[in-house]
Design an enzyme around this catalytic site. Sequence first.
Site, mmCIF file in Angstrom:
data_model
loop_
_atom_site.group_PDB
_atom_site.id
_atom_site.type_symbol
_atom_site.label_atom_id
_atom_site.label_comp_id
_atom_site.label_asym_id
_atom_site.label_seq_id
_atom_site.Cartn_x
_atom_site.Cartn_y
_atom_site.Cartn_z
ATOM 1 N N HIS A 101 54.292 77.482 91.989
ATOM 2 C CA HIS A 101 53.144 76.717 91.509
ATOM 3 C C HIS A 101 53.080 75.327 92.146
ATOM 4 O O HIS A 101 52.676 74.365 91.506
ATOM 5 C CB HIS A 101 53.177 76.586 89.987
ATOM 6 N N ASP A 165 51.682 72.510 79.753
ATOM 7 C CA ASP A 165 50.606 73.291 79.154
ATOM 8 C C ASP A 165 50.740 74.785 79.460
ATOM 9 O O ASP A 165 50.322 75.627 78.664
ATOM 10 C CB ASP A 165 49.246 72.808 79.660
ATOM 11 N N GLU A 280 46.026 65.493 73.619
ATOM 12 C CA GLU A 280 45.554 65.829 74.960
ATOM 13 C C GLU A 280 44.044 65.685 74.981
ATOM 14 O O GLU A 280 43.358 66.015 74.015
ATOM 15 C CB GLU A 280 45.949 67.273 75.299
#
Length: 388
Positions: A101, A165, A280
């Site tokens: 990622h 997340d 958030e």
Amino acid sequence: MASLKSSFSLLIFILSTLVFILAQLHTYNPPPELLNSLDIATKLTSNSTTIALASKDFGGVTEASPAGVFLPSSISDIVKLVRFSYESPVSFTIAARGCGHSTRGQALAPGGVVVDMRSISKTSNGEKIRVFKNEMYVDAGGEQLWIDVLHETLKHGLAPRSWTDYLYLTVGGTLSNAGVSGQTFLHGPQISNVHELDVVTGKGEMITCSEKQNSDLFFAVLGGLGQFGIITRARIAVEPAPERVRWVRLIYTNFSDFTRDQEWLITMDQKKKKGFQYIEGSLLMDQRIGSSWRSSFSQELELLLQELSFLPGFSFTNDVSYLDFLDRVHHGELKLRSKGLWDVPHPWLNIFVPKSRIQDFNLGVFTGILKNNSSMGPILIYPINKNK
């Protein structure tokens, strides 16, 4: 209102925290005859499909083919590979790859060797996930996924204190960055919640390090982008996990009100449980509130919301399990995969903006450049305290 001098706002464009392990140890490419001389050579593959998968990352911006992909079955295999490169007269690039990622090729090894860290999780030789309930920590191999860590700790009523997340990432990958989410203002990033690490250094040495033992290596590796070694085990702080979460969504049309409320919420007295434990924000671009959201609130929550400046009538709640809340991005992933959109290029940027410049950033970037561009990916905004 409490002083906000110590608060920052963190803005993350396109996707959540940048995640990768990178062990760029040397700069020369490995001749095939050198690699074949290794007693672990059978774990090196040049299969075209495997090479193709290891030649790109989630960002989709950079492509670079390795000479081979290493599929270790144990940590000692990684030690042998790195030591061989270090001691070889013709050393070569090694990049450790968790779930790939990264955004700009940090998990790639042009002409070198990519180490598939997830390969260890398929054997019985890696560092598994072990929960120490009395000591309040969990030991997890660097190749393990955070979603698996969560499942294992929840069996004991515990969970790590700080998250990203997206949970389908490796422990070593996010700890090589920072690991930021809506709990960062309270507990700091993931790297602030680690007691101990096992690391394979660029010399092929296996070293255990902590704040008091080999501390230079410990603090270099945490958030070091993989430049100082490969994380093979992490000892992570845990806390009692709630069973349920009351998830509150508030809609703003004024950016100044939005950031001011975020900053106020992270200064509340968390020891007395007066405020939220996860904060958030995001910019809505052609998005809608899900039908499962509702507008009923408890009296305690109503009193808290009276202090905020969100758009009247646009406040919603959703009651979910703690697991479903933390794993919420995965549901979106499944939808994108079903539409063939998960593997398209995902360039993104993580940036820290101090409180003193957040309004300038809004005017220059959100209002001046992005405007109402609905083709942008998600834009997430986390308020954090710099002392965490």
